[in-house]
Scaffold this active site. Structure first.
Site, short mmCIF file in Angstrom:
data_model
loop_
_atom_site.label_atom_id
_atom_site.label_comp_id
_atom_site.label_asym_id
_atom_site.label_seq_id
_atom_site.Cartn_x
_atom_site.Cartn_y
_atom_site.Cartn_z
N GLY A 192 20.98 3.44 45.96
CA GLY A 192 22.17 2.72 45.32
C GLY A 192 21.78 1.98 44.53
O GLY A 192 22.96 1.89 43.60
N ASP A 218 17.02 15.39 33.21
CA ASP A 218 15.90 16.25 33.96
C ASP A 218 16.74 17.24 35.57
O ASP A 218 17.63 17.21 36.38
CB ASP A 218 15.08 16.22 34.78
CG ASP A 218 14.26 15.50 33.64
OD1 ASP A 218 13.58 14.52 33.55
OD2 ASP A 218 14.21 16.12 32.38
N SER A 219 15.51 18.59 35.85
CA SER A 219 16.47 19.61 37.33
C SER A 219 16.37 18.84 37.90
O SER A 219 17.28 18.86 38.78
CB SER A 219 15.45 20.63 37.02
OG SER A 219 14.10 20.50 36.97
N TYR A 225 23.60 12.83 39.08
CA TYR A 225 24.66 12.83 37.82
C TYR A 225 25.54 13.48 38.49
O TYR A 225 26.45 12.64 37.59
CB TYR A 225 23.85 12.91 36.71
CG TYR A 225 23.11 12.02 36.26
CD1 TYR A 225 21.57 12.33 35.59
CD2 TYR A 225 23.36 10.90 35.62
CE1 TYR A 225 20.29 11.67 35.45
CE2 TYR A 225 22.32 9.95 35.66
CZ TYR A 225 21.19 10.05 35.16
OH TYR A 225 19.92 10.23 34.79
#
Lengths: 246, 253
Positions: A192, A218-219, A225
């Site tokens: 975390g 990025d993928s 996110y």
């Protein structure tokens, strides 16, 4: 013999500094912190600068109604709140052998470039020139870091300090901010810490009323996110990048 | 005729006419074109000097172009966005690494229906001759275009708020502004230049040489609001979005 245009010449020949110039070193913007340290050396510039000044003088001397608009010099910006450097202990762990490990969050931006380079290597990022890294850190609006200190039981003072995470954001201090370079040491991932870094960044930005917070993910980290409140391509807004065509 | 051409396009360094070579212009003067062709821009003065930014005129330009600094602006019934906050605009402009303003003479703003050929015909020797051939400068010109970029002056840059007065759009001015921004950035060795754009702006940036990210990254923006998150927290408004401020949580182990 009437003193015809000769009268105008003294004022006309006053060659004041050219107005259209590519040179941004003019300190008319003095009190505001403009990061213009670099020169824009260009040979053609000098010639056009001279011509502009010459034209200006002739024009202003002959034109009767000089409707030059007054561009008011920017007044000194009031005390703007710089991001207050925060530093506090995020996590404290006592190990079985008595050593205490603290993870310290800091938004003061005091990052050793070499430490950062080593951390980037650890996460597998391509190397970037150190001078560029240093410049980028210096000119970022917020640089948030995580350091780990290990103290043995009973030891006074700080133990070894190690950089284990970083995130930075660039901003125009008013509307837009972009988060770049988020990384956490692989051996500290999954706790975390990355989440805490981003949340602190967002908190700091929103408290300064900066509402457009964006980033390019990025993928493999899009989900990360998304859980933090980011939305991909919201309302069709996409980021585009420049590709030089030689 | 040669004098008129020189005066009309002479002040602007030839570099800016890479996309608009002079032969078509001269050809247009020789014989009138029967079919309408894309107009070339009027004489433009481009300045990257932040001292030339007049905040009042800039705010007006934002209003005329109906451009908001917020990504998700509040739009009223007529489709007009809220006016830009003056203080925030000043802060934003002062902290932008690159600021580009485009000026032109006020008469070109109204005479947009004329082609460049007809405009040069008006330049004859007369009392107004000096005013007509005198070049545009930020002092005597009207602000008709703007663009700015925020950069960390090392690795990356982002372009924001590129706008051109609606009466002069579609004539290559926006492209000039973007190309100038790019030139300013590449001269400082910054090649990672991003631009957040809406659907409408995408074509424009594509024409300026922008494309989707070569590394396939996804653009994401923070949009968490109270509606999507049950926890009551501090909110910050950004345009029509009400963003939730993350609660300062302590990680304890």
């Amino acid at each position: 013999m009437p003193a015809h245009d000769v009268v105008l010449l003294p004022t006309a020949l006053k060659l004041y500094p050219p107005v259209v110039s590519l040179d941004c070193r003019s300190q008319a913007f003095g009190p505001l912190n403009f990061p213009f340290h670099l020169n824009f050396g260009s040979r053609n510039k000098k010639v056009s600068r001279l011509n502009a000044g010459f034209w200006e003088s002739i024009r202003s001397g002959i034109l009767k109604n000089n409707t030059a608009q007054v561009i008011e010099p920017p007044s000194i910006v009031e005390e703007e709140e710089e991001p207050l450097p925060e530093e506090f202990v995020l996590v404290e762990t006592t190990k079985p052998d008595g050593t205490v490990e603290q993870i310290i969050f800091s938004s003061g931006g005091n990052v050793d470039v070499y430490d950062l380079q080593a951390l980037c290597d650890k996460v597998g990022w391509p190397r970037r020139p150190l001078s560029k890294l240093a410049a980028a850190l210096r000119n970022s609006y917020i640089v948030a870091t995580l350091h780990s200190t290990v103290k043995s039981a009973g030891e006074e003072g700080n133990g070894q300090k190690k950089l284990i995470g970083m995130a930075r954001a660039t901003s125009d201090h008013a509307f837009n901010a972009t988060i770049w370079d988020v990384l956490v040491d692989p051996s500290y991932q999954g706790q975390g810490l990355g989440k805490a870094l981003i949340e602190k960044l967002i908190r700091a930005l929103l408290q300064r009323d900066i509402g457009n917070i964006s980033l390019f993910a990025d993928s493999q980290v899009v989900e990360f996110y998304r859980n933090l409140g980011f939305e991909p391509d919201p309302e069709g807004i996409k980021g585009m990048f420049w590709y030089p065509k030689y | 005729m040669a004098v008129a051409t020189a005066a009309h396009g002479g002040y602007l360094p030839s570099k800016f006419h890479t996309s608009l070579p002079s032969p078509p212009k001269i050809a247009a003067q020789i014989k009138p074109k029967p079919t309408p062709r894309p107009l070339s821009p009027p004489p433009i003065s481009i300045s990257t000097n932040p001292a030339h930014v007049n905040l009042i005129h800039l705010r007006e330009l934002y209003a005329v172009c109906n451009h908001s600094c917020h990504r998700f602006p509040t739009v009223d019934a007529a489709g007009i966005v809220e006016p830009v906050d003056e203080l925030k605009l000043r802060t934003a402009v002062s902290h932008s690494s690159v600021v580009v303003s485009a000026f032109t003479k006020p008469e070109f703003l109204t005479a947009q229906s004329f082609t460049s050929a007809e405009l040069t015909n008006f330049i004859g020797i007369g009392g107004d001759w000096i005013r007509k051939v005198a070049p545009v400068t930020p002092e005597n010109g009207r602000l008709i275009g703007f663009g700015r970029a925020v950069s960390d002056l090392g690795l990356t840059a982002s372009i924001y708020d590129v706008m051109v007065h609606p009466a002069l759009q579609g004539r290559g001015i926006g492209r000039m502004i973007v190309e100038r921004i790019i030139r300013m950035l590449t001269s400082r060795d910054i090649y990672d230049i991003a631009a957040l754009c809406t659907e409408n702006e995408r074509l424009f940036f594509r024409a300026c040489g922008f494309g989707d990210d070569i590394l396939g990254s996804t653009t994401m923006m923070y949009t968490r609001s109270a509606a999507s998150y049950s926890k009551n927290g501090q909110m910050v408004s950004a345009g029509r979005k009400l963003l939730l401020v993350p609660h300062p949580r302590e990680l304890t182990k």
